[in-house]
Enzyme design. Structure first.
Site, PDB file in Angstrom:
ATOM      1  N   ASP A   1      -5.065  30.558-105.785  1.00  0.00           N
ATOM      2  CA  ASP A   1      -6.407  30.289-105.275  1.00  0.00           C
ATOM      3  C   ASP A   1      -7.387  31.284-105.902  1.00  0.00           C
ATOM      4  OD1 ASP A   1      -8.406  29.252-103.673  1.00  0.00           O
ATOM      5  OD2 ASP A   1      -7.954  30.570-101.991  1.00  0.00           O
TER       6      ASP A   1
ATOM      7  N   GLU B   1     -11.074  30.878-110.194  1.00  0.00           N
ATOM      8  CA  GLU B   1     -12.173  30.366-111.060  1.00  0.00           C
ATOM      9  C   GLU B   1     -12.556  31.371-112.142  1.00  0.00           C
ATOM     10  OE1 GLU B   1     -12.036  30.101-107.725  1.00  0.00           O
ATOM     11  OE2 GLU B   1     -11.497  27.998-107.833  1.00  0.00           O
TER      12      GLU B   1
ATOM     13  N   ASP C   1     -12.538  23.706-101.040  1.00  0.00           N
ATOM     14  CA  ASP C   1     -13.033  23.848 -99.664  1.00  0.00           C
ATOM     15  C   ASP C   1     -13.997  22.742 -99.269  1.00  0.00           C
ATOM     16  OD1 ASP C   1     -11.498  26.092 -99.664  1.00  0.00           O
ATOM     17  OD2 ASP C   1     -13.174  27.491 -99.911  1.00  0.00           O
TER      18      ASP C   1
HETATM   19  C1  GLC Z   1     -10.226  29.802-100.202  1.00  0.00           C
HETATM   20  C2  GLC Z   1      -9.325  28.593-100.402  1.00  0.00           C
HETATM   21  C3  GLC Z   1      -8.721  28.187 -99.100  1.00  0.00           C
HETATM   22  C4  GLC Z   1      -7.981  29.369 -98.496  1.00  0.00           C
HETATM   23  C5  GLC Z   1      -8.910  30.572 -98.337  1.00  0.00           C
HETATM   24  C6  GLC Z   1      -8.185  31.818 -97.855  1.00  0.00           C
HETATM   25  O1  GLC Z   1     -11.340  29.441 -99.459  1.00  0.00           O
HETATM   26  O2  GLC Z   1      -9.973  27.534-101.026  1.00  0.00           O
HETATM   27  O3  GLC Z   1      -7.860  27.091 -99.273  1.00  0.00           O
HETATM   28  O4  GLC Z   1      -7.457  29.024 -97.251  1.00  0.00           O
HETATM   29  O5  GLC Z   1      -9.518  30.852 -99.573  1.00  0.00           O
HETATM   30  O6  GLC Z   1      -7.156  32.169 -98.692  1.00  0.00           O
END
Ligand code: GLC
Length: 800
Positions: free
Chosen positions: A407, A410, A485
């Site tokens: 995650d 980017e 998200d």
């Molecule tokens: C980001 C991700 C989400 C995750 C969060 C905490 O917002 O997109 O899926 O739960 O981070 O790790």
């Protein structure tokens, strides 16, 4: 950000006349008298690469997107030097290059249809600030032309009339018009006069696509640096275009383990251990199938990757083992930001080995993420990727984690205006040093790649499972993905449907959304409708931010739980069908979801449809996207379709109302299809499967179906230990014949097929199995005809 509009730009420069030509096997060079060179590579008869330089020689040819396994080779290559043009002909295409302007026109070699034509064609603007050029291409947009692709754009499937940016961006609670979001997939398909072609602009700088937005008859694309370097794919079928693009940028390196196609439950975050166990045991108690449970960032010690919070998870290895014994695979999150902490081993090692990204003037790239101030590995360096892969040893081999979730890659940086690294950050780019302007779009991909290699090594002989948020073209080789998200709204259900379809037509099929919505909380009705759609998405996971309440199937009322269970059970029954579609994707790049335009491009009604799609080869699904609905209008593509719930046969090629109260959704099966089904299991591998059900949908005529089976994990299938069954159904007024052709040397666990015949128009008076008459006793008439036969039959013949 520099916004280039074609018309306003005074700084544009253009190629001048062609003065020379050279051919080097499959490469053709066209030289102009102002140092522009056009290099055309004939990749295949239907795939050409166009590359332009303005300085008389080309940069080192390096791409993260193109796979070394891409097919090459052509049947024909002829070059004609005419008075005013060069003509390059393959067995599929004729490409004309104007000597005067270097403009390109591409025709169908067989029927001479003009498929694609440069408008101004290649032009550029020097970049005073960064050096190099802003490289541009403009093409004629035909009347009635439609455009599709570009990865995760949350807008209408048909891109016509819109302008988009490719720059991977952390986009919490994005909306329908947010652009760009998490992925950068600079590939589109154009469709006009019934013929489709594709363009992949393999340039990792920030790029832009304008689909007849600025000017009605022009489609253009440009990038903030690098080369004008694009691939042209000819169909004429859109599926061929998507398959060619997927072949070039890579199919997944292996099938996923079958459990990864089961249902996944996630939340930010389930902790401590007792909470995780409470969730998993509730699934089992309520008999709702589930294969994977996720650990979000709170499992770590202060969000330090590769560590555990020992207070909440005192013995992760034991916990993971206990979950596994109950059929749950544990998936853990790993982010790229490494906490600056001199007592933290990953940080120390990264620093000692000089693995972190640096700013132009030498300082480390420092940015805030969940752990606070972090440094970030330069995943574009091979030795850094190796190091990163190695970091998974303990988590995977020792603790027993089965999948990793990447995650914030980017890369996301908090509290800065552009949400990511500044442009000047330096990257190795596999020996082609550059700034973040060039590496930004592939940073997340290289992280996922390094993660994949770690999983692959430490899970061996099992298959790896990785999920990523950021991606560039080609990322599908290593990992699955989700759409980031999103929000618990009806509009986001529409977006989720669009995104999964768009990802499929952008070569990245293993995708899904945060079911129910990540931000905010859904009503039970929205959650139910989202699960109904989710059973048809290759990646099938509920996830939520957790601050708005619970989002498990039992967090709403009992009706919701029952309906959700029923739909998840359908998913589990369809696993062999989806697995076969996945095999087709891995084997020849065939999209697992087909938007109607991809399914039937000749029917112009499909060009602007968004909601309906084909799952695999034979199932048509259409989600309910509104509250309080008792059904909806939808378009049925041409052909005849069985209503999945009632077996009523309807003729397509028209829009119609379909009933679908909250416990239903519009699902149809194409006539002639043979759909393989598993019995319901609580998780993949729960039961020894001795029989597969084949739902046979009678048709007057012929239809082919397939069933791929193997060990559901491991690599034996790559050595021929798979079983591929090809079924041909032939229906006539008074007979039905099913032929089976088998391939592969895997001995399946199942021994028999239970054959259910739907829609048979006659009473059966005789059955022959491999030319032997068999007794009619087996046929039970309880609405459908049903018979159990040995799995290795060659021909099954039902007669009136
Ligand atoms: C980001 C991700 C989400 C995750 C969060 C905490 O917002 O997109 O899926 O739960 O981070 O790790």
């Amino acid at each position: 950000m520099i916004v280039n509009t074609e018309l306003e730009n005074k700084g544009n420069q253009f190629p001048s006349k062609i003065i020379d030509f050279k051919k080097d096997v499959d490469r053709l060079y066209f030289y102009t008298n102002n140092d522009v060179i056009l290099q055309i590579t004939v990749v295949r008869d239907s795939v050409l690469r166009f590359r332009y330089t303005t300085v008389g020689n080309f940069d080192n040819d390096f791409s993260y997107a193109i796979t070394k396994y891409a097919s090459t080779g052509y049947n024909k290559l002829e070059i004609d030097d005419k008075k005013d043009k060069y003509i390059v002909t393959t067995s599929k295409l004729r490409c004309e290059i104007s000597k005067e302007s270097l403009r390109v026109s591409i025709f169908d070699a067989k029927d001479n249809t003009l498929i694609n034509q440069d408008e101004i064609g290649f032009h550029w603007e020097e970049s005073y600030q960064f050096g190099g050029n802003i490289v541009k291409m403009s093409k004629v947009s035909n009347d009635g032309e439609s455009y599709y692709g570009l990865g995760d754009k949350p807008n209408h499937l048909n891109l016509k009339g819109k302008r988009y940016t490719n720059w991977v961006t952390d986009s919490y609670a994005y909306g329908k018009d947010t652009d760009p979001i998490y992925k950068s997939i600079p590939f589109y398909t154009g469709l006009h006069h019934g013929k489709a072609y594709g363009v992949f602009f393999d340039n990792t700088f920030q790029s832009f696509f304008d689909f007849a937005n600025e000017r009605r008859n022009v489609t253009s694309f440009w990038a903030q640096g690098g080369e004008m370097n694009y691939y042209f794919f000819y169909g004429p079928k859109m599926t061929d275009v998507v398959e060619s693009y997927t072949d070039l940028t890579g199919k997944p390196h292996q099938l996923p383990p079958m459990w990864a196609l089961g249902f996944h439950q996630c939340k930010w975050s389930y902790y401590p251990e007792s909470k995780v166990k409470e969730i998993t045991s509730t699934f089992r108690k309520l008999q709702i199938p589930c294969d994977a449970i996720y650990l979000d960032i709170d499992y770590m010690d202060g969000f330090r990757c590769f560590t555990w919070n020992k207070e909440h998870f005192p013995d992760p290895k034991r916990m993971v083992k206990e979950l596994e014994d109950d059929g749950f695979k544990t998936v853990a999150i790993i982010d790229p930001g490494i906490k600056i902490d001199k007592h933290y081993s990953v940080f120390k090692e990264g620093l000692e080995k000089d693995y972190f990204c640096k700013r132009a003037d030498g300082a480390y790239m420092k940015g805030k993420v969940w752990p606070g101030e972090c440094y970030f590995p330069d995943f574009t360096r091979p030795e850094v990727r190796d190091w990163w892969s190695g970091l998974f040893k303990e988590l995977i081999e020792d603790v027993g984690i089965k999948g990793v979730w990447n995650d914030m890659n980017e890369p996301a940086v908090m509290e800065v205006p552009n949400k990511t690294f500044p442009d000047d950050v330096r990257h190795d780019y596999d020996g082609n040093p550059c700034s973040h302007r060039k590496a930004h779009n592939i940073y997340g991909m290289q992280m996922a790649r390094a993660t994949y290699h770690g999983l692959k090594k430490f899970r061996y002989p099992k298959r790896p499972f990785v999920i990523t948020r950021a991606a560039y073209s080609g990322t599908q080789r290593y990992t699955s993905t989700w759409t980031g998200d999103n929000v618990a709204t009806w509009e986001h259900l529409w977006i989720a449907n669009i995104q999964a379809q768009r990802m499929a037509m952008s070569g990245f099929g293993f995708a899904g959304s945060d079911i129910g919505g990540f931000a905010e909380q859904p009503q039970g009705e929205l959650f139910t409708r989202w699960i109904q759609l989710g059973i048809f998405h290759p990646f099938f996971r509920v996830h939520s931010s957790g601050d708005h309440g619970d989002q498990e199937p039992w967090a709403f009322d009992e009706d919701v739980t029952d309906i959700v269970r029923k739909f998840i059970e359908i998913r589990y029954q369809l696993l062999p069908y989806l697995y076969t579609a996945f095999w087709n994707y891995v084997d020849h790049g065939t999209p697992m979801l087909k938007s109607l335009v991809l399914y039937d491009q000749e029917d112009v009604q499909t060009h602007y449809r968004t909601d309906e799609f084909i799952f695999g080869e034979h199932i048509l699904a259409c989600p309910i996207l509104e509250p309080n609905a008792k059904g909806r209008r939808m378009y049925l593509p041409r052909g005849s379709w069985y209503n999945y719930w009632t077996d009523e046969v309807v003729k397509g090629g028209k829009e119609m109302w379909v009933d679908a109260d909250i416990d239903s959704m519009p699902i149809f099966v194409k006539e002639g299809a043979i759909i393989p089904k598993y019995p319901i299991q609580q998780y993949v591998g729960e039961k020894k499967i001795t029989e597969i059900t084949l739902d046979v949908y009678y048709k007057e005529g012929k239809e082919n179906s397939e069933l791929f089976s193997d060990a559901n994990d491991g690599y034996d299938y790559t050595k021929g230990r798979y079983s591929l069954r090809n079924f041909t159904l032939t229906g006539r007024k008074d007979e039905l014949i099913i032929n089976q052709f088998k391939e592969g040397k895997y001995i399946t666990e199942y021994e028999t097929f239970k054959i259910n015949i739907h829609g048979l128009p006659f009473d059966i008076n005789e059955i022959e199995l491999d030319n032997q008459t068999i007794s009619l006793e087996q046929i039970k008439v309880n609405g459908t005809h049903s018979i159990v036969v040995d799995k290795n039959f060659s021909e099954l013949h039902f007669m009136a």
